[in-house]
Design an enzyme around this catalytic site. Structure first.
Site, PDB file in Angstrom:
ATOM      1  N   ASN A  73      -5.316  -4.654   8.364  1.00 42.48           N
ATOM      2  CA  ASN A  73      -5.310  -5.070   6.952  1.00 42.48           C
ATOM      3  C   ASN A  73      -6.511  -5.976   6.737  1.00 42.48           C
ATOM      4  O   ASN A  73      -6.701  -6.947   7.470  1.00 42.48           O
ATOM      5  CB  ASN A  73      -4.010  -5.827   6.635  1.00 42.48           C
ATOM      6  CG  ASN A  73      -4.052  -6.591   5.308  1.00 42.48           C
ATOM      7  OD1 ASN A  73      -3.444  -7.641   5.183  1.00 42.48           O
ATOM      8  ND2 ASN A  73      -4.744  -6.077   4.321  1.00 42.48           N
ATOM      9  N   ASP A 107       3.199 -14.225 -17.572  1.00 46.60           N
ATOM     10  CA  ASP A 107       2.857 -13.196 -16.586  1.00 46.60           C
ATOM     11  C   ASP A 107       2.086 -13.871 -15.457  1.00 46.60           C
ATOM     12  O   ASP A 107       1.470 -14.924 -15.658  1.00 46.60           O
ATOM     13  CB  ASP A 107       2.049 -12.057 -17.209  1.00 46.60           C
ATOM     14  CG  ASP A 107       2.204 -10.755 -16.414  1.00 46.60           C
ATOM     15  OD1 ASP A 107       2.797 -10.792 -15.309  1.00 46.60           O
ATOM     16  OD2 ASP A 107       1.733  -9.709 -16.882  1.00 46.60           O
ATOM     17  N   ASP A 108       2.129 -13.258 -14.271  1.00 44.70           N
ATOM     18  CA  ASP A 108       1.441 -13.892 -13.146  1.00 44.70           C
ATOM     19  C   ASP A 108      -0.072 -13.770 -13.276  1.00 44.70           C
ATOM     20  O   ASP A 108      -0.816 -14.629 -12.823  1.00 44.70           O
ATOM     21  CB  ASP A 108       1.890 -13.259 -11.820  1.00 44.70           C
ATOM     22  CG  ASP A 108       1.594 -11.781 -11.798  1.00 44.70           C
ATOM     23  OD1 ASP A 108       2.358 -11.029 -12.424  1.00 44.70           O
ATOM     24  OD2 ASP A 108       0.573 -11.387 -11.202  1.00 44.70           O
ATOM     25  N   CYS A 146     -12.229 -14.752  -6.121  1.00 43.39           N
ATOM     26  CA  CYS A 146     -12.186 -13.897  -7.319  1.00 43.39           C
ATOM     27  C   CYS A 146     -12.020 -14.732  -8.589  1.00 43.39           C
ATOM     28  O   CYS A 146     -12.196 -14.227  -9.702  1.00 43.39           O
ATOM     29  CB  CYS A 146     -11.085 -12.840  -7.196  1.00 43.39           C
ATOM     30  SG  CYS A 146      -9.493 -13.523  -6.729  1.00 43.39           S
ATOM     31  N   CYS A 172      -8.736 -19.090  -0.076  1.00 48.51           N
ATOM     32  CA  CYS A 172      -9.794 -18.343  -0.752  1.00 48.51           C
ATOM     33  C   CYS A 172      -9.440 -18.257  -2.230  1.00 48.51           C
ATOM     34  O   CYS A 172      -8.330 -17.873  -2.592  1.00 48.51           O
ATOM     35  CB  CYS A 172      -9.911 -16.936  -0.163  1.00 48.51           C
ATOM     36  SG  CYS A 172     -11.146 -15.941  -1.043  1.00 48.51           S
ATOM     37  N   CYS A 193     -13.625  -8.975  -4.998  1.00 46.76           N
ATOM     38  CA  CYS A 193     -13.126  -9.378  -3.682  1.00 46.76           C
ATOM     39  C   CYS A 193     -13.770  -8.461  -2.643  1.00 46.76           C
ATOM     40  O   CYS A 193     -13.755  -7.248  -2.799  1.00 46.76           O
ATOM     41  CB  CYS A 193     -11.613  -9.214  -3.634  1.00 46.76           C
ATOM     42  SG  CYS A 193     -10.937  -9.546  -1.990  1.00 46.76           S
ATOM     43  N   GLY A 196       0.834  -1.195   0.000  1.00 46.08           N
ATOM     44  CA  GLY A 196       0.000   0.000   0.000  1.00 46.08           C
ATOM     45  C   GLY A 196       0.863   1.236   0.000  1.00 46.08           C
ATOM     46  O   GLY A 196       1.778   1.342   0.821  1.00 46.08           O
TER      47      GLY A 196
END
Ligand SMILES: O=P(O)(O)OC[C@H]1O[C@H](OP(=O)(O)OP(=O)(O)O)[C@H](O)[C@@H]1O
Ligand SMILES: NC(=O)CC[C@H](N)C(=O)O
Ligand code: SF4
Ligand SMILES: [Mg+2]
Length: 506
Positions: free
Chosen positions: A129, A394-395, A491, A488, A431, A55
């Site tokens: 967070n 790419d990720d 998404c 989780c 999310c 952040g």
């Protein structure tokens, strides 16, 4: 893509790429006699710098020497908020800090963390967070108790909810662990937070373990700054990620899902572990492994880099293709590209170098400017591209803003074929747990499947890692011991660990 404005939509002010990160929390406390030998404010400052990838909108720190508290918060990067003068004032024996990417309230001075209040039972600072999935209900409940809230931040809500006296009363003064436990039962998702009182810090992780949190031991150091005695603790630290434990802090372990840890000058103690509802598995955010965390952070006993490399290996098993070289979109695609190359037995080579001085790009009204922007951020390495059939890893692909212009760069530098392999599945759902995901329409996977996307971005082929493949890559090397494992993937799958928040539209 031509030079007409494309269908790819952009953010209001910037052409955003990827997912916007979450937040970082950090805390540290000196051992034994206070004032502590260790300059705790400096330890927190270094921790915040090391967590800043989580952040960059604002940051803050609250410290205490056991009586008075010192606060410094502001908008912008850590290095712009703290200076020699305020660091002198912040000297203390204990402190917590926060680096923020906003989710539940505007990116504004009033919402900077840690939140700090004076309660009936002394001062209290909180850094959080995550995002409370039932924040509307909890907000109503807190307001109904006659408390005024000054922001829309769910982190302020946590702070105020902790200050409420329980209706049944408390026999021996404030029962902070009891209050924390009550809050966790009311609101089981999503948070990792630290609470600082005048003589202790509580470190808390939600019962699903959705957001990360870990513990470290501050070691004594010699004149040269090297750690000298592994057995002795000069203090204790808690952090969103272990990458913030540099040479002077030894990683100890994760805070377990649902765990409440009390940190005092005498050491760290588990006060309680709050259970999930019957039959529910943990739900640690799988995107921490894919993209958010630093590659050297440790989650569930494994280094993030090794999981990313495993995702690349799995991708090569699922979607092999003949090629001369494998490379990555730097930098979070790097580890997966090494994994893919090793599995496919194709040499790895750097195809792009990234200009680290380029920040977020302003909205670009035409494809020419978008292309220029990506070209400014990534430069092709001709020697690895001329005449080569290329696999580019790419990720993740989020809005699809990055990959098309990169493919053009590779072709211009002489690549004869460009095959895109993405080391995570298509992102299709929002999310509600502390990550800002673009709108349904902005997520490119909601409008184009992989073969249409390949034509749209000008790739010879394009394939995503499967959800099962990702989960396997993440879970295969976790040593479960007696703990349950679960992640989780909401998404990617639309299956939310704690259900969908009330009245939520997307
Ligand atoms: O599909 P898009 O919306 O264009 O976003 C996808 C890209 O955004 C992220 O990279 P970013 O440059 O943000 O960070 P990184 O340096 O950590 O890879 C991600 O790694 C992808 O490369
Ligand atoms: N990204 C986060 O974890 C944000 C924490 C909190 N919801 C805020 O907006 O400040
Ligand atoms: S929905 Fe996605 S980003 Fe959000 S916590 Fe779950 S895995 Fe992480
Ligand atoms: Mg990237």
């Amino acid at each position: 893509m031509g030079d007409q404005p494309s269908e790819v939509k952009c953010g209001e002010k910037t052409m955003e790429t990827g997912l916007t990160h979450e937040c970082g929390v950090f805390g540290a406390i000196g051992s034994e006699s206070w004032p502590s030998n260790v300059d705790i404010a400096q330890i927190v400052l270094i921790g915040l710098e090391a967590l800043q990838h989580r952040g960059q909108e604002s940051a803050g720190m609250v410290t205490t020497n056991g009586s008075s508290f010192h606060i410094q918060k502001g908008m912008g990067l850590v290095r712009n908020i703290f200076n020699n003068e305020n660091m002198q004032k912040l000297r203390g024996s204990m402190g917590i800090g926060h680096t923020r990417y906003s989710t539940s309230a505007a990116s504004d001075q009033v919402n900077c963390q840690p939140f700090f209040v004076h309660s009936m039972h002394g001062s209290l600072a909180v850094a959080h967070n995550g995002e409370l999935i039932n924040k509307d209900g909890l907000r109503k409940a807190v307001l109904e108790r006659g408390v005024g809230l000054s922001t829309h931040s769910d982190s302020e809500l946590i702070t105020q909810a902790l200050c409420l006296n329980p209706p049944e009363g408390e026999i021996n003064g404030p029962n902070w662990p009891g209050r924390i436990k009550h809050l966790m039962q009311l609101s089981p998702l999503s948070y990792s937070f630290v609470i600082m009182l005048k003589d202790r810090i509580y470190a808390v992780r939600d019962p699903y373990g959705n957001r990360p949190l870990c513990l470290g031991k501050i070691l004594p150091v010699n004149e040269q700054g090297n750690a000298v005695n592994d057995n002795k603790a000069e203090g204790w630290a808690v952090s969103s990620e272990s990458c913030a434990f540099l040479t002077h802090i030894r990683y100890v372990r994760e805070v377990y899902p649902g765990e409440i840890i009390e940190m005092t000058r005498r050491g760290i103690t588990t006060i309680d572990i709050v259970n999930r509802p019957e039959g529910r598995l943990p739900a640690f955010c799988i995107f921490e492994y894919v993209y958010f965390a630093r590659p050297n952070s440790i989650f569930e006993g494994q280094e993030v880099y090794s999981v990313r490399a495993q995702c690349g290996r799995q991708l090569a098993i699922e979607y092999p293709v003949d090629a001369d070289i494998v490379g990555s979109v730097p930098e979070s695609g790097n580890a997966a590209a090494h994994g893919y190359a090793a599995q496919a037995n194709i040499p790895f080579g750097e195809l792009l170098t990234k200009n680290t001085y380029v920040g977020r790009s302003f909205i670009q009204p035409t494809n020419r400017l978008r292309q220029l922007n990506v070209a400014l951020k990534f430069s092709p390495i001709g020697v690895n591209l001329a005449g080569k059939r290329v696999i580019l890893i790419d990720d993740s692909i989020v809005r699809g803003n990055t990959i098309g212009p990169i493919i053009k760069l590779l072709r211009r530098a002489g690549a004869t074929e460009v095959h895109i392999r993405v080391a995570s599945p298509p992102l299709q759902y929002p999310c509600y747990m502390g990550i800002n995901i673009p709108t349904k329409e902005e997520l490119i996977a909601n409008s184009l499947d992989s073969s249409d996307l390949a034509s749209h971005v000008g790739a010879d082929s394009l394939a995503y890692l499967s959800v099962d493949g990702l989960v396997k890559a993440v879970q295969n090397n976790i040593k479960a011991e007696s703990r349950k494992i679960g992640h989780c993937t909401a998404c990617l799958t639309g299956q939310y660990p704690g259900g969908i928040p009330d009245n939520m539209e997307w």
